[in-house]
Motif scaffolding. Structure first.
Motif, PDB file in Angstrom:
ATOM      1  N   TYR A   1      -5.542  -0.067  -1.590  1.00 25.01           N
ATOM      2  CA  TYR A   1      -5.017  -0.966  -1.799  1.00 25.01           C
ATOM      3  C   TYR A   1      -5.389  -1.818  -0.459  1.00 25.01           C
ATOM      4  O   TYR A   1      -5.204  -1.259   0.781  1.00 25.01           O
ATOM      5  CB  TYR A   1      -3.520  -1.706  -1.734  1.00 25.01           C
TER       6      TYR A   1
ATOM      7  N   GLU B   1      -0.173   3.166  -1.652  1.00 23.32           N
ATOM      8  CA  GLU B   1       1.039   2.048  -2.722  1.00 23.32           C
ATOM      9  C   GLU B   1       2.374   2.564  -1.727  1.00 23.32           C
ATOM     10  O   GLU B   1       3.033   1.016  -2.317  1.00 23.32           O
ATOM     11  CB  GLU B   1       0.777   3.120  -3.837  1.00 23.32           C
TER      12      GLU B   1
ATOM     13  N   ARG C   1      -1.217  -7.772  -4.490  1.00 24.58           N
ATOM     14  CA  ARG C   1      -1.685  -6.254  -4.093  1.00 24.58           C
ATOM     15  C   ARG C   1      -3.129  -6.269  -4.841  1.00 24.58           C
ATOM     16  O   ARG C   1      -3.481  -6.090  -6.063  1.00 24.58           O
ATOM     17  CB  ARG C   1      -0.468  -5.121  -5.464  1.00 24.58           C
TER      18      ARG C   1
ATOM     19  N   ARG D   1      -5.831  -4.247  -5.534  1.00 21.91           N
ATOM     20  CA  ARG D   1      -5.712  -2.190  -5.748  1.00 21.91           C
ATOM     21  C   ARG D   1      -7.164  -2.302  -5.972  1.00 21.91           C
ATOM     22  O   ARG D   1      -8.372  -2.522  -6.313  1.00 21.91           O
ATOM     23  CB  ARG D   1      -5.656  -2.156  -7.145  1.00 21.91           C
TER      24      ARG D   1
ATOM     25  N   SER E   1       3.595  -0.845 -11.308  1.00 26.42           N
ATOM     26  CA  SER E   1       3.374  -1.284 -10.968  1.00 26.42           C
ATOM     27  C   SER E   1       2.022  -2.870 -11.414  1.00 26.42           C
ATOM     28  O   SER E   1       1.343  -3.476 -10.531  1.00 26.42           O
ATOM     29  CB  SER E   1       1.569  -0.420 -10.100  1.00 26.42           C
TER      30      SER E   1
END
Length: 410
Positions: free
Chosen positions: A5, A224, A234, A236, A396
């Motif tokens: 991330y 993560e 978040r 990614r 997630s």
């Protein structure tokens, strides 16, 4: 394998800074990146550092990575220098992602820095030329602009691309860069300006070429396992692709595209489980206007030969189908060789975080960065996803990839 991330990213101003050094520019970018981490980050949190740089002017060719990381207080942190011409810090980001996914690090600084304006124009041309094939391109007198001029001529001859199409790239990117406080060339230009500028390497003129630039950019990547310690937003690294090719343009089968970009994009899309139609924006490598047009085709935004009409349609403006180079791109933001790839990721982070100021797009979820070394000897593509807020169950929130079951388990 853990996900990676982006929790922070920042850059120095890009431009000409006679009173700055590569260390001070790097320190500015590093502090900007740390300041952008929502929950804060200490230097002691960083497990590894990767620094991209070419070394224009010959400064600190040995150990330039530790030279800048020690300067900002990262004593003892392992540091690797990456040199892949203009794609150096794009590859630095990729290497940082690899370190996290391998489990060897939880927090990685991926970065780039270059000082180009404290040497003569002749020396700059030399250092730009080292990214081309030495024996048959550089030593025969071919410049970096000259190589891309050959690509532009070939694209025009094969597809009917025009000088006006090249100029429309410049007009768009200057309009975007005028809104970027870190950009080197913060002014708009008219189509007439861009059409009638002095020739650099026919058919490319001054407005079709990026400037010579000093600057640095830093990206903070985390695993993560620790991302929630640093942010609730978040972002990614959904996909990564990279490829190499022959360094010399004359050694390749085509002058009208960059095969390394095509391969890198395909791999990045496959890993992310998305395609060009899913993207909300892209930062592409527009060292010359023709490079941006070829990127449209190489990255799948349009079919081969359609890039000229694609830019003319307004599809790549901020209000278009796929906004490209909201930062101003290399053309307006600037091109400090070693810092460019990390600078692109900085713009992607700002857009996905909703922190892009006057150039902020409306709620983007997916963004792409595309960084090319030389005329296509190397390319690296990243796809970033702003994940949806996690449910109370702690998932997630990422979209299922191809082959995954998006529903509840039995």
């Amino acid at each position: 394998m853990t996900e990676a991330y982006v929790v922070g990213a920042g850059q120095s101003d890009f431009g000409t800074f006679p009173d700055e050094s590569y260390r001070s520019l790097f320190a500015t970018a590093f502090e900007a990146a740390r300041d952008s981490v929502p929950k804060g980050m200490d230097t002691d949190d960083i497990d590894e550092a990767v620094v991209g740089t070419l070394g224009v002017g010959g400064r600190q060719l040995g150990l330039p990575g530790p030279a800048v990381t020690e300067h900002v207080g990262l004593e003892g942190v392992p540091c690797t220098r990456v040199e892949n011409a203009c794609a150096a810090s794009g590859y630095a980001v990729r290497q940082g992602v690899q370190a996290i996914r391998s489990g060897m690090a939880d927090v990685v600084l991926a970065s780039g820095v270059e000082v180009m304006t404290d040497v003569s124009s002749e020396a700059v041309r030399y250092w730009l030329g080292v990214s081309g094939e030495t024996e048959w391109e550089r030593l025969s007198g071919t410049t970096f602009a000259g190589v891309y001029a050959q690509m532009a001529s070939a694209h025009m001859a094969e597809y009917g691309t025009t000088k006006e199409h090249l100029s429309q790239v410049a007009v768009k990117n200057h309009a975007n860069g005028a809104k970027n406080p870190h950009a080197q060339l913060r002014f708009e230009c008219s189509l007439e300006d861009a059409m009638n500028a002095p020739t650099v390497a026919d058919p490319l003129n001054l407005y079709h070429c990026c400037p010579t630039t000093d600057g640095a950019a830093c990206v903070l990547l985390v695993s993560e396992d620790v991302v929630d310690e640093f942010t609730d937003t978040r972002i990614r690294v959904a996909g990564v692709g990279a490829a190499s090719d022959a360094v010399g343009l004359f050694q390749r089968d085509t002058y009208t595209g960059v095969p390394a970009s095509q391969r890198a994009a395909s791999d990045a899309y496959d890993m992310a489980g998305v395609g060009p139609a899913d993207l909300d924006f892209a930062e592409v490598h527009d060292c010359f206007a023709i490079a941006e047009l070829m990127a449209y085709e190489d990255l799948g935004f349009c079919e081969p030969g359609e890039a000229g009409e694609f830019v003319a349609s307004g599809a790549t403006r901020p209000d278009g189908e796929i906004p490209v180079n909201t930062s101003g791109g290399l053309k307006s933001k600037g091109h400090p060789i070693g810092a460019t790839g990390a600078g692109q990721v900085t713009e992607a982070f700002k857009q996905l975080s909703g922190e892009a100021g006057d150039r902020q797009l409306d709620g983007p979820r997916y963004g792409l960065t595309h960084n090319v070394g030389g005329s296509g000897g190397a390319a690296v593509v990243h796809v970033f996803e702003r994940e949806e807020p996690r449910s109370s169950g702690g998932s997630s929130g990422r979209r299922p990839r191809d082959g995954e079951d998006g529903g509840e388990s039995a």
